[in-house]
Motif scaffolding. Sequence first.
Motif, PDB file in Angstrom:
ATOM      1  N   LEU A  79     -20.488 -13.794  29.551  1.00 12.11           N
ATOM      2  CA  LEU A  79     -21.768 -13.194  28.959  1.00 12.11           C
ATOM      3  C   LEU A  79     -23.031 -13.651  30.226  1.00 12.11           C
ATOM      4  N   SER A  82     -21.880 -10.854  33.337  1.00 16.14           N
ATOM      5  CA  SER A  82     -21.908  -9.719  33.317  1.00 16.14           C
ATOM      6  C   SER A  82     -23.583  -9.492  33.425  1.00 16.14           C
ATOM      7  N   PHE A 136     -28.466  -7.308  27.601  1.00 18.48           N
ATOM      8  CA  PHE A 136     -27.039  -7.833  27.183  1.00 18.48           C
ATOM      9  C   PHE A 136     -26.485  -8.146  26.024  1.00 18.48           C
ATOM     10  N   THR A 137     -27.144  -9.052  25.776  1.00 16.28           N
ATOM     11  CA  THR A 137     -27.107 -10.104  24.515  1.00 16.28           C
ATOM     12  C   THR A 137     -27.473  -9.035  23.096  1.00 16.28           C
ATOM     13  N   LYS A 140     -24.691  -6.448  22.636  1.00 17.32           N
ATOM     14  CA  LYS A 140     -23.540  -6.650  21.630  1.00 17.32           C
ATOM     15  C   LYS A 140     -23.511  -7.682  20.489  1.00 17.32           C
ATOM     16  N   SER A 141     -24.763  -7.366  19.745  1.00 11.61           N
ATOM     17  CA  SER A 141     -25.422  -8.029  18.086  1.00 11.61           C
ATOM     18  C   SER A 141     -25.561  -5.842  16.980  1.00 11.61           C
ATOM     19  N   LYS A 142     -24.863  -4.919  18.191  1.00 11.84           N
ATOM     20  CA  LYS A 142     -24.921  -3.676  17.739  1.00 11.84           C
ATOM     21  C   LYS A 142     -26.504  -3.231  16.615  1.00 11.84           C
ATOM     22  N   CYS A 163     -24.946  -2.217  31.706  1.00  6.39           N
ATOM     23  CA  CYS A 163     -24.858  -2.457  30.955  1.00  6.39           C
ATOM     24  C   CYS A 163     -23.233  -2.962  30.123  1.00  6.39           C
ATOM     25  N   PHE A 165     -21.965  -3.578  27.209  1.00  9.81           N
ATOM     26  CA  PHE A 165     -21.979  -3.434  26.129  1.00  9.81           C
ATOM     27  C   PHE A 165     -22.156  -2.167  25.223  1.00  9.81           C
TER      28      PHE A 165
END
Length: 282
Positions: A79, A82, A136-137, A140-142, A163, A165
């Motif tokens: 992470l 990225s 970015f974080t 990842k959590s959609k 990004c 993700f």
Amino acid sequence: MKKLFAVLGDPIGHSMSPLMHNDLFTHYNIDAVYLPFQVKPEDLGVSVKGLKALGVGGFNVTVPHKSAIIPFLDGVDELALSIGAVNTVVNEEGKLIGYNTDGPGFLKGLETYVTSLSEQKILLIGAGGAARAIYFTLAKSKPVAVDIANRTVETAVQLVEECPFSVPSKAISLDEANKSLDQYDLIIQTTMIGMYPKVTEQPVDLLHIKQQALVCDIIYNPLNTQFLQEAGQKGARIQNGIDMFVYQGALAFEKWTRISPDIQRMRENVLKQLGGANYVNW
């Protein structure tokens, strides 16, 4: 022998991290000390080498070194790599490994306010380093979508393109954000607009904000920025930057010690320190 932990930055004199972590070391009976080191950019490499030679247990990294430090580490978490920035370094059996707890810290702070990100349409204001870590974080959590509003739209476009993700996103201008605020369940202000001493400034007009939307500002000096005050007056829920700061520190402490620290104790220490402070440096 007392274990050494540290924070590297330039400037560093007003950092609250030593207060927070030294209190935790005392509270948990850990024979360690956390010290601030002002490190000029040209001295970063030799400073990291020196800390490694001293057997440092771990350290934090703040501006302007979060990206520049990466080549001097033995490894970097996926992470953090990225994001392109490290704020926490752990000595893992003699190797210095970099992590980024800014984004995860922000998400942890959201848990009290948001039960599931999968139902949230999010607006991120700003496209700098903090925005990158949070974006970015979040990706990842959609969530439903994460749009980015920035003064320079091209910078927001670049952030979306970089990004790693998959999440529905678009880059918009601040003017477009002003007109479409009622579309968003969660609005996150990641710039330094409204920070002391320019406390009357705010990045967007909140005229069209959705009732009961959650509005976050990563600034915590002042604790309630003009942006948050106006959002609250218009019926939104608000969150300042204290939670992100505390949780990113808690995640770092846990990586160093394998102890999940007392969050309330950390928060109270920070709030006590902020009483009378005019400027705070992470």
